[in-house]
Design an enzyme around this catalytic site. Sequence first.
Site, PDB file in Angstrom:
ATOM      1  N   GLY A  10       0.804  -1.219   0.000  1.00 21.15           N
ATOM      2  CA  GLY A  10       0.000   0.000   0.000  1.00 21.15           C
ATOM      3  C   GLY A  10       0.834   1.266   0.000  1.00 21.15           C
ATOM      4  N   ASN A  79       0.724  -2.903   5.373  1.00 29.43           N
ATOM      5  CA  ASN A  79       0.044  -1.627   5.559  1.00 29.43           C
ATOM      6  C   ASN A  79      -1.207  -1.479   4.694  1.00 29.43           C
ATOM      7  OD1 ASN A  79      -0.105   1.490   5.971  1.00 29.43           O
ATOM      8  ND2 ASN A  79       0.170   1.242   3.775  1.00 29.43           N
ATOM      9  N   SER A 131      -5.422  -1.259  14.142  1.00 29.16           N
ATOM     10  CA  SER A 131      -6.103  -0.009  14.455  1.00 29.16           C
ATOM     11  C   SER A 131      -6.653  -0.035  15.882  1.00 29.16           C
ATOM     12  CB  SER A 131      -7.261   0.202  13.470  1.00 29.16           C
ATOM     13  OG  SER A 131      -8.100   1.255  13.889  1.00 29.16           O
ATOM     14  N   TYR A 144     -14.747  -2.916   9.788  1.00 27.94           N
ATOM     15  CA  TYR A 144     -13.340  -2.520   9.798  1.00 27.94           C
ATOM     16  C   TYR A 144     -12.646  -3.045  11.053  1.00 27.94           C
ATOM     17  CZ  TYR A 144      -9.161   0.418   9.797  1.00 27.94           C
ATOM     18  OH  TYR A 144      -7.867   0.856   9.820  1.00 27.94           O
ATOM     19  N   LYS A 148      -9.491  -5.924  11.440  1.00 35.50           N
ATOM     20  CA  LYS A 148      -8.225  -5.677  12.129  1.00 35.50           C
ATOM     21  C   LYS A 148      -8.076  -6.574  13.367  1.00 35.50           C
ATOM     22  CE  LYS A 148      -6.502  -2.487   9.434  1.00 35.50           C
ATOM     23  NZ  LYS A 148      -5.245  -2.713   8.680  1.00 35.50           N
TER      24      LYS A 148
END
Length: 234
Positions: A10, A79, A131, A144, A148
Amino acid sequence: MEKPVVLITGTSQGLGLSLAEYYLSKGERVIGCSRGKNESINNQDYQHFEVDVGSEQSIENMFMKIKKNGQQIGLLVNNAGIAHKGYVLRLAQEEISNVLTVNTIGSILVSRYAYKNMRKFKCGNIINISSLHTSLAIEGASVYAASKSALEQFTKSMAKEVSAEGIRVNSVALSIVENTGMAAELDEAMQEKILNQTFIQRSISVREVVHVIDFLRSEFASSITGECIHLGGV
């Protein structure tokens, strides 16, 4: 054998681009990848691959070229990811699958291929970018956060599987990182809600992120694996 390379996923924008630029400034040789080209970096020590981390064939093609070039991966930073917000009742299956495929499955697949490279040299570090959403459980970020959280659990399990071969696997859970585009993806109310639930109640800098990654890959952290360091505090 040339000096081991840093592989970052990324790298076309945001944190990945900042990490690539940082390691190049330190004289490292960097391999980056993203779905598209990277026209932001013009450095002879940077090599870019167009890779969709949601496609195993695309990942395999990159690692075949790395192997052909005889390159040793010393550090992998997973990433690449999709920032996503949306309430569960409004989410389509395609949205859910896309987030999990990129954020979780993609990182798992890249880690697996990197491990095949690292095991030949009996050393290497894998850092998975997670995160604070995994701990904050903020409404509207369920998928999300789930993607993670799964990545953090994968980190712990993989660390056990590869520790005997001198490879360490850790994760770093981030708050909002300045100058990476993260803030632009969140409205002011969401930013305030996130930061108010952290101990330091402010965004963090790229410098803080790279210091943690550099520590985790250093000899001073040789006994640290399977861990997750939270930047921002929860």
